[in-house]
Motif scaffolding. Sequence first.
Motif, mmCIF file in Angstrom:
data_model
loop_
_atom_site.group_PDB
_atom_site.id
_atom_site.type_symbol
_atom_site.label_atom_id
_atom_site.label_comp_id
_atom_site.label_asym_id
_atom_site.label_seq_id
_atom_site.Cartn_x
_atom_site.Cartn_y
_atom_site.Cartn_z
ATOM 1 N N SER A 98 10.808 -0.713 6.212
ATOM 2 C CA SER A 98 10.220 -1.725 6.407
ATOM 3 C C SER A 98 11.473 -2.437 7.218
ATOM 4 O O SER A 98 12.075 -2.230 7.563
ATOM 5 N N PRO A 99 10.572 -4.087 7.903
ATOM 6 C CA PRO A 99 9.264 -3.943 7.774
ATOM 7 C C PRO A 99 8.297 -3.390 8.142
ATOM 8 O O PRO A 99 6.809 -3.582 8.012
ATOM 9 N N ASN A 100 8.343 -2.885 8.886
ATOM 10 C CA ASN A 100 7.278 -1.791 9.936
ATOM 11 C C ASN A 100 7.734 -0.561 9.886
ATOM 12 O O ASN A 100 8.627 -0.513 10.216
ATOM 13 N N ARG A 101 6.838 0.244 10.197
ATOM 14 C CA ARG A 101 7.946 1.668 10.753
ATOM 15 C C ARG A 101 8.041 1.840 12.598
ATOM 16 O O ARG A 101 9.613 2.115 12.333
ATOM 17 N N ALA A 102 7.767 1.340 12.947
ATOM 18 C CA ALA A 102 7.854 0.633 14.471
ATOM 19 C C ALA A 102 9.521 0.207 14.385
ATOM 20 O O ALA A 102 10.448 0.574 15.649
ATOM 21 N N GLU A 103 10.174 -1.034 13.488
ATOM 22 C CA GLU A 103 10.964 -1.036 13.468
ATOM 23 C C GLU A 103 11.332 -1.974 12.373
ATOM 24 O O GLU A 103 10.851 -2.781 11.879
ATOM 25 N N TYR A 143 -0.470 -5.943 8.238
ATOM 26 C CA TYR A 143 -1.173 -5.649 9.375
ATOM 27 C C TYR A 143 0.220 -4.799 9.719
ATOM 28 O O TYR A 143 0.858 -4.562 10.734
ATOM 29 N N SER A 144 1.286 -3.986 8.532
ATOM 30 C CA SER A 144 2.348 -3.776 8.997
ATOM 31 C C SER A 144 1.904 -1.776 8.688
ATOM 32 O O SER A 144 2.886 -1.081 9.367
ATOM 33 N N GLY A 145 0.664 -1.598 8.938
ATOM 34 C CA GLY A 145 0.550 -0.564 9.252
ATOM 35 C C GLY A 145 0.822 0.357 8.195
ATOM 36 O O GLY A 145 1.244 0.356 6.670
ATOM 37 N N TYR A 146 1.060 1.628 7.835
ATOM 38 C CA TYR A 146 1.693 2.409 6.778
ATOM 39 C C TYR A 146 2.731 2.502 6.248
ATOM 40 O O TYR A 146 3.691 3.009 7.230
ATOM 41 N N HIS A 147 3.212 2.575 5.589
ATOM 42 C CA HIS A 147 4.589 2.412 5.246
ATOM 43 C C HIS A 147 4.413 4.335 3.891
ATOM 44 O O HIS A 147 3.775 4.558 3.224
ATOM 45 N N LEU A 196 2.001 7.729 1.088
ATOM 46 C CA LEU A 196 1.859 6.393 2.624
ATOM 47 C C LEU A 196 1.003 5.706 2.432
ATOM 48 O O LEU A 196 -0.649 6.187 0.764
ATOM 49 N N THR A 197 1.072 4.612 1.835
ATOM 50 C CA THR A 197 0.012 3.484 1.735
ATOM 51 C C THR A 197 0.345 2.706 3.015
ATOM 52 O O THR A 197 1.263 2.200 3.163
ATOM 53 N N LYS A 198 -0.838 1.833 2.762
ATOM 54 C CA LYS A 198 -0.637 0.553 4.069
ATOM 55 C C LYS A 198 -1.069 -1.350 3.383
ATOM 56 O O LYS A 198 -1.984 -0.915 1.977
ATOM 57 N N ASN A 199 -1.387 -2.145 3.694
ATOM 58 C CA ASN A 199 -1.668 -3.590 2.624
ATOM 59 C C ASN A 199 -3.279 -3.031 2.621
ATOM 60 O O ASN A 199 -3.896 -2.976 3.157
#
Length: 202
Positions: A98-103, A143-147, A196-199
Amino acid sequence: MKLLGAVLVSLMLLLPGARGNQDTVPCVFEPLRDNDQKFCRGDVEIIYPEMGDVSCSYIPKCQNFRQRLSLEWGEPRVRFPWARKDQKYVLVMVDPDSPNRAEPKFQFWRHWMVTDILGSDLSVGNVKGKVLTAYSRPKPPRYSGYHRYQFRIYEQPEHETIALSEEERVSLGTWDLKEFVEVFSLGQPVASTQFLTKNYED
């Protein structure tokens, strides 16, 4: 004659219901790979209605599974078949992305936490215990990709009362899971898994 046949087929496809119910098309649950797969250990099952066990897999978009996971379904059944009958356990569900895997500046977002779960219940998929954080559905932002939605099962030390601080109760995000585990001497999880899932609109 071939032209007439082609016209008839085209008309059939345009008629309501002529293509069948697409919701009945079987979905393929793709297994996780590499390090995501390595997180899964202990044969934990995460069971949602109509999807079954989603442990160690990607949630497919077909049959509106991602949407229903985010908007309709409540807490899953969590089954740990190797739980010891008289041992108490702690179940933690978090989103480390959260909010995305990169950051992941809001990791670990706490989605569910239950303590004092008897092994006899956990081994058959009944999560009965003291709810410290009520279940919150997975809702990755657009648009935050897979979580990753991780489930960690800890043995609860005997006579130990697990609690959240006032600050932790107020905020679900930016939770220091490592510190929490150390404070209550939970050690390493005895079992863990994730999906893993995304929006659902992505």
